[in-house]
Scaffold this motif. Structure first.
Motif, PDB file in Angstrom:
ATOM      1  N   PRO A  82       0.712  -1.193   0.080  1.00 21.62           N
ATOM      2  CA  PRO A  82       0.223  -0.034   0.139  1.00 21.62           C
ATOM      3  C   PRO A  82       0.805   1.182  -0.134  1.00 21.62           C
ATOM      4  O   PRO A  82       0.424   2.321  -0.285  1.00 21.62           O
ATOM      5  N   PRO A  85       1.809   2.900  -4.249  1.00 23.19           N
ATOM      6  CA  PRO A  85       1.004   3.602  -4.977  1.00 23.19           C
ATOM      7  C   PRO A  85       0.884   5.074  -4.572  1.00 23.19           C
ATOM      8  O   PRO A  85       0.459   5.900  -5.367  1.00 23.19           O
ATOM      9  N   VAL A  86       0.935   5.391  -3.041  1.00 23.20           N
ATOM     10  CA  VAL A  86       0.763   6.627  -2.840  1.00 23.20           C
ATOM     11  C   VAL A  86       1.636   7.471  -2.882  1.00 23.20           C
ATOM     12  O   VAL A  86       1.561   8.746  -2.749  1.00 23.20           O
ATOM     13  N   CYS A  87       3.059   7.276  -3.142  1.00 23.25           N
ATOM     14  CA  CYS A  87       3.889   7.792  -3.171  1.00 23.25           C
ATOM     15  C   CYS A  87       3.990   8.847  -4.618  1.00 23.25           C
ATOM     16  O   CYS A  87       3.709   8.370  -5.696  1.00 23.25           O
ATOM     17  N   PRO A  88       3.777  10.143  -4.287  1.00 22.15           N
ATOM     18  CA  PRO A  88       3.793  11.137  -5.387  1.00 22.15           C
ATOM     19  C   PRO A  88       4.989  11.178  -6.283  1.00 22.15           C
ATOM     20  O   PRO A  88       4.706  11.732  -7.271  1.00 22.15           O
ATOM     21  N   GLY A  90       7.197   8.633  -7.079  1.00 21.29           N
ATOM     22  CA  GLY A  90       7.738   7.327  -7.727  1.00 21.29           C
ATOM     23  C   GLY A  90       8.845   6.885  -6.913  1.00 21.29           C
ATOM     24  O   GLY A  90       9.606   5.934  -7.394  1.00 21.29           O
ATOM     25  N   TYR A 113       4.277  10.402   3.655  1.00 22.25           N
ATOM     26  CA  TYR A 113       2.785   9.779   3.309  1.00 22.25           C
ATOM     27  C   TYR A 113       2.913   8.304   3.282  1.00 22.25           C
ATOM     28  O   TYR A 113       2.090   7.465   3.276  1.00 22.25           O
ATOM     29  N   ALA A 117       0.929   5.081   4.915  1.00 18.12           N
ATOM     30  CA  ALA A 117       0.284   4.167   4.172  1.00 18.12           C
ATOM     31  C   ALA A 117       0.599   2.780   4.426  1.00 18.12           C
ATOM     32  O   ALA A 117       0.423   1.728   4.000  1.00 18.12           O
TER      33      ALA A 117
END
Lengths: 245, 294
Positions: A82, A85-88, A90, A113, A117
């Motif tokens: 999880p 995908p939340v990493c802004p 990459g 962030y 997550a």
């Protein structure tokens, strides 16, 4: 499921809570290619630092029926992580070739962030470098051709004095890690979130001797008069219970 | 969670700016009111943006955050926020229906992005609800409408009363939404327990050591460390200041600029408490691993 997924399998039945995995991890990752792994005020009153691996201790049950469980905790390299995908930017990614979840320290903006997550609290920010860090499964050592093959393993696995840590490809059904999970009841942490952790834990196992009533009775002595057998002659073989008179 | 003031300030300031923009666009305000309003909305958004930079370890790399818009709501927000700010500026300079509508779409998208950053995390159960987005939107609109009423009382008194009435209606809705989420979260049962955290099926497990005698990132980032009284005080502050107190001021002087400005400030203080409580209330499952130091 056919691609490789490297993982650790940690045997809680064997772990003695010595923290050798913690110190070896810190040592390797502080000095290795990805280092340093910084500490703040390490010898002062309020020490703190970044670790990839921590050994925690839990007490299960209520006195006097208690049991101490030493619990090494590091990134579980989830199959469905999880945090990625939340990493802004990459900076957090899961490698396709071996399933290791990594952070590109040069891309990380330190927004934390990804740590929000992760339900396991496996990520820790490096307060000096201001980037997020986590277990790399010693990616800078497991493929190092300069090392003897036996040493191409994560530092924690090599350091463990009780061999409580197994390392391998859990998608290969014949690997040592897969076999341990399959045959010794390997389980995942917090399965309720569907993260499919690659790292597994082997449960505590008790080896108890169950004595049944009939095992306490000597069936080969139907008179139940132990010691009242006639003394054999000195020349006779003295194999009690085997020879009979 | 440990509330970060950078994020508390960003979400509340940007929310007020967005609400102000929506209010002035919906009222089709023009002239000095529109220009002053857009300037203030930009200032609020800019202040929020500035605050958000303090959340970053490497603000100089912030531009990279636009990369992962396909998967990350944070990345989407990073794209929508400057786009919306540009549209606010453009609408202030050359007001037009199409431009304003585009701005409104970006404004709503920004509310959704900001809310989804929190609502998309499945194991933060307090945030995992549509109410998160609804409340971010309604609370932002309420404070923006109060600001619009204060501004109109000063620059265009004819619009002050409708703005004040709208602020009361939207404020009441926002208040109800927030109370609904408070009630929902009070009844939540955590899905994760120590038993699932370490995989030992026993109802009585207690931590003896967490692996470090000092604190760690895990104890600083995910625990607010304030006594229960402070958390309770934050809840009462938000319950009093988000709607009842500013509503009383609005009702007392629906055309008076000072009273309406005071109502906005009071409501903004309530929103700071509301956002602080929003973070403090959320219990991260990783906290199960950090129950006692030694």
């Amino acid at each position: 499921m056919t691609t490789k997924q490297l993982a650790l399998v940690i045997d809680l039945n064997v772990c003695v809570g010595c923290h050798a995995c913690v110190t070896s991890c810190k040592g390797w990752n502080n000095a290795g290619e990805a280092g340093p792994l910084t500490d703040q005020n390490p010898y002062g009153a309020d020490p703190s630092g970044t670790f990839f691996n921590r050994v925690q201790t839990f007490e299960v049950g209520e006195f006097p029926k208690t049991e101490t469980v030493h619990f090494p905790k590091s990134c579980l390299h989830c199959e469905d992580p999880p945090c990625v995908p939340v990493c802004p930017t990459g900076a957090s990614y899961k490698r396709a070739e071996d399933g290791i979840v990594l952070v590109d320290y040069d891309k990380c903006i330190g927004c934390k962030y990804c740590s929000w997550a992760c339900p396991y609290g496996a990520r820790e920010i490096d307060e000096s470098q201001k980037v997020m860090k986590k277990c790399t499964l010693c990616v800078d050592r497991i493929y190092d051709q300069k090392l003897p093959e036996a040493e191409r393993k994560p530092a924690c696995v090599l350091a463990c004095p009780t061999s409580a840590r197994l390392f391998g490809d859990i998608h290969d059904p014949e690997s040592e890690a897969s076999r341990a999970i399959r045959e010794q009841g390997g389980y995942a942490l917090m399965p309720e979130w569907g993260t499919q952790p690659a790292n597994h834990y082997l449960p505590r196992r008790k080896t108890e001797k169950h004595l049944h009533a009939d095992e306490l009775v000597r069936h080969d002595n139907p008179l139940k008069v132990d010691g009242k057998l006639p003394r054999p002659d000195a020349g006779e073989p003295a194999l009690d219970d085997v020879t009979s008179w | 969670m440990n509330p970060a003031w950078s994020v508390v300030l960003f979400t509340t300031l940007a929310g007020a700016g967005q609400g102000l923009y929506l209010a002035l666009f919906a009222a089709q305000a023009g002239g000095r009111l529109l220009q002053a309003g857009m300037a203030i909305a930009l200032a609020l958004l800019g202040a929020g943006l500035l605050a958000s930079f303090f959340h970053l370890g490497h603000p100089e790399r912030a531009w990279r955050a636009a990369a992962m818009w396909r998967t990350s709501w944070l990345s989407r927000e990073v794209i929508v926020l400057p786009a919306f700010m540009a549209l606010v500026l453009a609408y202030g300079l050359m007001p037009g229906m199409a431009l304003g509508a585009l701005g409104a779409v970006a404004c709503v998208a920004l509310f959704v992005c900001t809310g989804m950053i929190y609502a998309c995390l499945p194991f933060l159960q307090e945030w995992r609800t549509p109410l998160t987005i609804v409340n971010f939107t309604l609370l932002g609109c309420a404070s923006g409408l109060t600001a619009a009423a204060a501004l109109a009382a000063w620059l265009e008194p004819a619009l002050a009363r409708p703005f004040a009435q709208a602020a009361l209606v939207v404020g009441a809705l926002a208040y109800l939404g927030r109370i609904a989420s408070l009630a929902r979260n009070a009844r939540l049962r955590p899905k994760s327990t120590l038993a699932t955290a370490i995989g030992v099926k026993h109802p009585r497990i207690r931590q003896i050591a967490q692996g470090a005698m000092g604190g760690s990132f895990n104890t600083r980032e995910f625990f607010h460390g304030r006594p229960r009284e402070v958390v309770r005080a934050a809840r009462w502050t938000l319950l009093a200041l988000v709607f009842p107190a500013p509503a009383a001021l609005v009702l007392a002087g629906p055309g008076s600029a000072p009273l309406l400005a005071a109502a906005f400030l009071l409501q903004y203080a309530g929103l700071l408490a509301e956002r602080w409580y929003f973070f403090a209330e959320a219990k991260h499952p990783q906290n199960l691993y950090y129950q006692s130091i030694a």
